[in-house]
Design a protein around this motif. Sequence first.
Motif, PDB file in Angstrom:
ATOM      1  N   HIS A   8      18.436  41.830 -12.648  1.00 22.68           N
ATOM      2  CA  HIS A   8      17.116  41.831 -12.009  1.00 22.68           C
ATOM      3  C   HIS A   8      16.063  42.395 -12.962  1.00 22.68           C
ATOM      4  O   HIS A   8      15.587  43.534 -12.788  1.00 22.68           O
ATOM      5  N   PRO A   9      15.722  41.644 -14.001  1.00 21.67           N
ATOM      6  CA  PRO A   9      14.687  42.129 -14.927  1.00 21.67           C
ATOM      7  C   PRO A   9      13.317  42.133 -14.253  1.00 21.67           C
ATOM      8  O   PRO A   9      13.063  41.310 -13.346  1.00 21.67           O
ATOM      9  N   MET A  10      12.456  43.029 -14.665  1.00 24.63           N
ATOM     10  CA  MET A  10      11.076  43.017 -14.174  1.00 24.63           C
ATOM     11  C   MET A  10      10.362  41.812 -14.803  1.00 24.63           C
ATOM     12  O   MET A  10      10.619  41.471 -15.960  1.00 24.63           O
ATOM     13  N   PRO A  11       9.476  41.142 -14.046  1.00 24.75           N
ATOM     14  CA  PRO A  11       8.815  39.936 -14.563  1.00 24.75           C
ATOM     15  C   PRO A  11       8.143  40.172 -15.917  1.00 24.75           C
ATOM     16  O   PRO A  11       7.605  41.252 -16.186  1.00 24.75           O
ATOM     17  N   SER A  12       8.173  39.161 -16.741  1.00 27.32           N
ATOM     18  CA  SER A  12       7.632  39.276 -18.102  1.00 27.32           C
ATOM     19  C   SER A  12       6.242  38.624 -18.186  1.00 27.32           C
ATOM     20  O   SER A  12       5.814  37.909 -17.279  1.00 27.32           O
ATOM     21  N   SER A  26       4.367  43.461  -7.842  1.00 29.12           N
ATOM     22  CA  SER A  26       4.465  42.880  -6.490  1.00 29.12           C
ATOM     23  C   SER A  26       5.691  41.974  -6.367  1.00 29.12           C
ATOM     24  O   SER A  26       6.452  42.037  -5.397  1.00 29.12           O
ATOM     25  N   VAL A  27       5.931  41.184  -7.405  1.00 30.49           N
ATOM     26  CA  VAL A  27       7.118  40.311  -7.398  1.00 30.49           C
ATOM     27  C   VAL A  27       8.388  41.158  -7.375  1.00 30.49           C
ATOM     28  O   VAL A  27       9.343  40.881  -6.641  1.00 30.49           O
ATOM     29  N   TYR A  28       8.389  42.246  -8.170  1.00 34.61           N
ATOM     30  CA  TYR A  28       9.597  43.085  -8.229  1.00 34.61           C
ATOM     31  C   TYR A  28       9.841  43.811  -6.916  1.00 34.61           C
ATOM     32  O   TYR A  28      10.977  43.908  -6.455  1.00 34.61           O
TER      33      TYR A  28
END
Length: 248
Positions: free
Chosen positions: A107-111, A123-125
């Motif tokens: 579950h990487p944080m969005p790039s 917000s996505v995370y």
Amino acid sequence: MNADRSVVVHPDATNLATATAARLINRLADAQADRKPAHVALTGGRVAADVYRHILDSRFRDTVDWGAVHFWWGDERFLPTGNKDRNETQAHEAFLDELRVDREHLHPMPSADTVDTVEESASVYAAELDAAGHGRGLPGFDLVLLGVGEDGHVASLFPGQESLKASDRTAVGVHDSPKPPSERTTLTFAALNSAEEVWVIASGAGKAEAVAAALEGGDVPAAEVRGRRHTRWLVDADAASELQKFEF
Ligand SMILES: O=C(O)[C@H](O)[C@@H](O)[C@H](O)[C@H](O)COP(=O)(O)O
């Protein structure tokens, strides 16, 4: 309220990294014995990368069913996927690529090439954390692993910043990180402290002031982290060298 806090002082950086690798393997194996899958939030930084590499080299490593571990991140630099300075990239290079992990459990944080702003990334995370927690906001971390900066920051929660007060959210965006790069995504204290256990790892004399401040009443972000069941400070002798109250 934090049930318990311990400080383990290791003789040197290598002992700290190897002992913490073994401790992490045991923690995940114990967590899996209680329930699968286990959930861990990784941190970035040099000290953590050493721990990850020692996990890979450990003869105990396959005590853990790595396919039944969900890997989250406590913070991430807002850079394109694959950038060498992303915490995700460093974790893959240090150990994840060599373990039989389930890609669905990463579950990487969005790039920066998948969302436009750090606010969107946060917000996505937060939505991903909530989904993993079946609407309870968070998945129930068995462990959150943190490094600590010379200024006492943990994750990307830096002294004096608004993100320290974001108690109603699980993830926030950061624009003015004093540690480059300036744009980051970070879990909040509410998310970090939801973990069963929170571990802070620190090595070197450069961290001694921050460790002493965090453990002896100073006003630094690292003083605010506490696991629901246990908070462990895993340090080497140099990082412990300014502690006054601890006998060891
Ligand atoms: O993205 C980051 O930089 C990390 O998450 C950060 O919180 C790190 O853990 C500390 O700054 C300690 O870093 P070192 O272990 O390299 O000193």
